[in-house]
Structure formats: C-alpha cells, structure tokens
Design a protein around this motif. Sequence first.
Motif, PDB file in Angstrom:
ATOM      1  N   TYR A   1       1.178  -1.424  -0.130  1.00 43.23           N
ATOM      2  CA  TYR A   1       0.694  -0.154   0.319  1.00 43.23           C
ATOM      3  C   TYR A   1       0.588   1.523   0.213  1.00 43.23           C
ATOM      4  N   ASP A   2       2.189   1.409   0.536  1.00 39.34           N
ATOM      5  CA  ASP A   2       2.687   2.729   1.035  1.00 39.34           C
ATOM      6  C   ASP A   2       3.999   2.776  -0.127  1.00 39.34           C
ATOM      7  N   LEU A   3       4.434   1.276  -0.885  1.00 43.18           N
ATOM      8  CA  LEU A   3       5.176   1.681  -2.054  1.00 43.18           C
ATOM      9  C   LEU A   3       4.130   2.610  -3.445  1.00 43.18           C
ATOM     10  N   TYR A   4       2.696   1.782  -3.348  1.00 41.51           N
ATOM     11  CA  TYR A   4       2.296   2.084  -3.945  1.00 41.51           C
ATOM     12  C   TYR A   4       1.732   4.153  -4.277  1.00 41.51           C
ATOM     13  N   LYS A   5       1.136   3.967  -3.167  1.00 47.43           N
ATOM     14  CA  LYS A   5       0.613   5.619  -2.524  1.00 47.43           C
ATOM     15  C   LYS A   5       1.460   6.364  -2.691  1.00 47.43           C
ATOM     16  N   ASN A   6       3.342   6.249  -2.857  1.00 50.80           N
ATOM     17  CA  ASN A   6       4.367   6.653  -2.262  1.00 50.80           C
ATOM     18  C   ASN A   6       5.047   6.734  -3.820  1.00 50.80           C
ATOM     19  N   ARG A   7       4.606   5.745  -5.432  1.00 51.27           N
ATOM     20  CA  ARG A   7       5.382   5.015  -6.092  1.00 51.27           C
ATOM     21  C   ARG A   7       6.073   6.520  -7.110  1.00 51.27           C
ATOM     22  N   GLY A   8       5.395   7.928  -6.724  1.00 49.25           N
ATOM     23  CA  GLY A   8       5.736   9.021  -7.510  1.00 49.25           C
ATOM     24  C   GLY A   8       7.375   9.692  -6.592  1.00 49.25           C
ATOM     25  N   GLU A   9       7.109   9.648  -5.452  1.00 44.69           N
ATOM     26  CA  GLU A   9       8.952   9.919  -4.751  1.00 44.69           C
ATOM     27  C   GLU A   9      10.011   8.732  -4.971  1.00 44.69           C
ATOM     28  N   MET A  10       9.416   7.963  -5.169  1.00 44.29           N
ATOM     29  CA  MET A  10      10.876   6.861  -5.315  1.00 44.29           C
ATOM     30  C   MET A  10      11.787   6.923  -6.773  1.00 44.29           C
ATOM     31  N   THR A  11      13.029   7.364  -5.979  1.00 46.92           N
ATOM     32  CA  THR A  11      13.983   7.765  -7.073  1.00 46.92           C
ATOM     33  C   THR A  11      14.935   7.561  -7.082  1.00 46.92           C
ATOM     34  N   SER A  12      15.821   7.123  -7.936  1.00 49.55           N
ATOM     35  CA  SER A  12      17.086   6.178  -7.374  1.00 49.55           C
ATOM     36  C   SER A  12      17.889   5.942  -6.243  1.00 49.55           C
ATOM     37  N   ASP A  13      17.882   8.034  -6.445  1.00 52.83           N
ATOM     38  CA  ASP A  13      18.716   7.594  -5.030  1.00 52.83           C
ATOM     39  C   ASP A  13      17.605   6.792  -3.719  1.00 52.83           C
ATOM     40  N   HIS A  14      16.646   7.380  -3.762  1.00 51.16           N
ATOM     41  CA  HIS A  14      15.974   6.699  -2.642  1.00 51.16           C
ATOM     42  C   HIS A  14      15.798   5.115  -2.785  1.00 51.16           C
ATOM     43  N   LEU A  15      15.860   4.441  -3.794  1.00 54.91           N
ATOM     44  CA  LEU A  15      15.611   3.567  -4.003  1.00 54.91           C
ATOM     45  C   LEU A  15      17.232   2.676  -3.448  1.00 54.91           C
ATOM     46  N   GLY A  16      18.427   3.226  -3.485  1.00 58.65           N
ATOM     47  CA  GLY A  16      19.974   2.458  -3.123  1.00 58.65           C
ATOM     48  C   GLY A  16      19.859   2.933  -1.338  1.00 58.65           C
ATOM     49  N   VAL A  17      18.854   3.980  -1.161  1.00 63.71           N
ATOM     50  CA  VAL A  17      18.080   4.090   0.924  1.00 63.71           C
ATOM     51  C   VAL A  17      17.620   3.401   1.213  1.00 63.71           C
ATOM     52  N   ILE A  18      16.694   3.488   0.131  1.00 65.31           N
ATOM     53  CA  ILE A  18      15.974   1.600   0.966  1.00 65.31           C
ATOM     54  C   ILE A  18      16.596   0.665   1.167  1.00 65.31           C
ATOM     55  N   ALA A  19      17.428   0.391  -0.174  1.00 67.19           N
ATOM     56  CA  ALA A  19      17.852  -0.803   0.102  1.00 67.19           C
ATOM     57  C   ALA A  19      19.067  -1.506   0.785  1.00 67.19           C
ATOM     58  N   ILE A  20      19.415  -0.244   1.386  1.00 64.20           N
ATOM     59  CA  ILE A  20      20.590  -0.440   2.657  1.00 64.20           C
ATOM     60  C   ILE A  20      19.587  -1.094   3.866  1.00 64.20           C
ATOM     61  N   GLY A  21      18.787   0.292   4.363  1.00 66.35           N
ATOM     62  CA  GLY A  21      17.701  -0.068   5.042  1.00 66.35           C
ATOM     63  C   GLY A  21      17.591  -2.204   5.002  1.00 66.35           C
ATOM     64  N   PHE A  22      16.457  -1.895   4.270  1.00 62.90           N
ATOM     65  CA  PHE A  22      15.689  -3.232   4.103  1.00 62.90           C
ATOM     66  C   PHE A  22      17.034  -4.562   4.125  1.00 62.90           C
ATOM     67  N   VAL A  23      18.427  -4.731   3.535  1.00 68.39           N
ATOM     68  CA  VAL A  23      18.941  -5.371   3.654  1.00 68.39           C
ATOM     69  C   VAL A  23      19.786  -5.228   5.598  1.00 68.39           C
ATOM     70  N   VAL A  24      19.913  -4.289   6.196  1.00 69.67           N
ATOM     71  CA  VAL A  24      20.032  -4.088   7.148  1.00 69.67           C
ATOM     72  C   VAL A  24      19.411  -5.150   8.286  1.00 69.67           C
ATOM     73  N   SER A  25      18.298  -5.177   8.338  1.00 70.98           N
ATOM     74  CA  SER A  25      17.046  -4.394   9.183  1.00 70.98           C
ATOM     75  C   SER A  25      16.670  -6.097   8.910  1.00 70.98           C
ATOM     76  N   PHE A  26      16.836  -6.885   7.643  1.00 72.63           N
ATOM     77  CA  PHE A  26      16.980  -8.793   7.050  1.00 72.63           C
ATOM     78  C   PHE A  26      17.613  -8.888   7.849  1.00 72.63           C
ATOM     79  N   VAL A  27      19.125  -8.715   8.112  1.00 74.53           N
ATOM     80  CA  VAL A  27      19.993  -9.886   8.767  1.00 74.53           C
ATOM     81  C   VAL A  27      20.260  -9.227  10.388  1.00 74.53           C
ATOM     82  N   THR A  28      19.373  -8.199  10.397  1.00 73.06           N
ATOM     83  CA  THR A  28      18.897  -8.127  11.750  1.00 73.06           C
ATOM     84  C   THR A  28      18.006  -9.097  12.077  1.00 73.06           C
ATOM     85  N   ALA A  29      17.301  -8.663  12.116  1.00 68.66           N
ATOM     86  CA  ALA A  29      15.868  -9.428  12.405  1.00 68.66           C
ATOM     87  C   ALA A  29      16.205 -11.309  12.510  1.00 68.66           C
ATOM     88  N   ILE A  30      17.046 -11.474  11.323  1.00 68.60           N
ATOM     89  CA  ILE A  30      17.007 -13.141  11.725  1.00 68.60           C
ATOM     90  C   ILE A  30      17.219 -13.526  13.237  1.00 68.60           C
TER      91      ILE A  30
END
Length: 268
Positions: free
Chosen positions: A202-231
């Motif tokens: 829902y949030d990705l669809y709602k804010n799809r217009g704001e997802m620049t390449s810079d934003h996607l890189g920052v999200i990818a970093i947070g995604f990987v870190v949260s994945f490893v930490t959560a395990i």
Amino acid sequence: MMSDAIRAVILGIIEGVTEFLPVSSTGHLLLAQRFFGLGDGSFWQSFAVLIQLGAILAIVVIYFAKLWNIALGMFSNPEDRRFVIGVLVAFLPAAVIGALAGGLIKSYLFNPWVVCFSLIVGGAILLWVDQLDHKPHEYDATKFPLPMYLAIGFAQCLAMIPGVSRSGASIVAAMLLGAEKRAAAEFSFFLAIPTMVGAFAYDLYKNRGEMTSDHLGVIAIGFVVSFVTAIIVVKTFLSYVTRHGFTLFAWWRVIVGTLGLIALAMGR
C-alpha cells in the motif's frame, strides 16, 4: 553531517531489532527520525514502512520449511488449510480498519508524545501479563481455534497507535486467550507476514512517484540491514522469552518512553 546511507543503516538496525520484540518498531523509528531531525518528510515515513519487508523476509527464511509445507498442503491437508484460513481471519481486521482509518491515524496519532505514552502504558500491561498465573492450553500456533485467531487480529489493530507494538498486542492477546508464550510469539511472527506485506504494498503504491533512484538505494540499505538484524533477533528472542518471559521488554518500553517524555519536555 550524517549521510542518508548511515541513517538508513541505523534505522535498519532499529527496525530489525524491534519489529518482532514487543516494544514497537514504529514507535522507535518515529523517535529516531525525530532525533535525526528528519521531521515529517513523507519519504522517511515511507522508508520506515518499506524496510519492514526486510524483517518480514527474515521470518520467511527462518520458517521456510514449515511455511512451504503448509503452502503445499493447504489444498489437501485440512489442518494446513485451517491454519491459512486462521491467519487470513486474524489479518482481516487490520486490513479493513487500516484501509478505512489509516490516513486519520497517521494524521492525528503519529507524534512522539503519543509514542512515549503508549510505550509506558504498554510496558505496564506487559509487566501485568507476565506476572499472571498462566495456565496455557494452546501450545501450537498453527492449531489455535478460529475465534481465537480473530480475537488476536482485533487486538493487533491497537498497534495502529504508534508505540503500542503489533507483536506486543498480538502476543498479549494470545496469552490471555490461553496460548503458551512461545506459541503466542510464533503466531505474532506468522501474522506479521500478511500484515506487513499489505502495508508495504500500500505504501509503495501510494508513494511510487517519490521513489527516485537515490531513494531506492537508501531503501535497499535499510532493507538488507533490517533483514540480517531480524534473523539474529528472532532466533534469540524465542529462546529467551521461553525461559524468562517479557519483563525485560516491559522495562525497556517504560525506560525509553520516560526518557522520550523528558527529552520532549526539554524541547529536544
């Protein structure tokens, strides 16, 4: 000046540590964003939701064999089918209420004062529940009665108030309804999968217009870190809570909430 990449790492760690503990990942992320001076920027609000998928992926990896067997058996095995239905029943209240009132909740309740008070009240409730003389009769998260799944789903909706904790609300409800601590925690993990995937989509669809390449890189970093930490956290949390209960997390909530109120009162 701190870069967005470093902020993403820190917030990813906070998300991975707090998503499945009964301490409120949303509350901690909101307080951290205020500390970093990120204000109410829509990107960072979306970032907090989007990196939760990393933590959810950790649950899928840890329980992959069980989830795969359930997926294969849900069309032929009545017990597997019943569990899938149970998860969907538990997910339904949050889906409906989130769709109808999500905007209002974010507009009026997503502020650090609400977070701090919710952390303290939730900590007091956890302390109370942990001291009760439980006589559990449900030891398998995949075999709860269907009405129990629905009741847990309604309890989870309380976590739409930031600082309440989705896992905390569902764990407390499950325990009060007769679940053993480990089973209550495990079901909160399973219920997180459709709940957080839905919030992510829902949030990705709602804010799809704001997802620049810079934003996607920052999200990818947070995604990987949260994945490893959560395990790491999930594996540790289950064994810890089985032996020691939730007192540590209750006091964690009270201390963080109190320190937050002091900082807010001082204008920080």
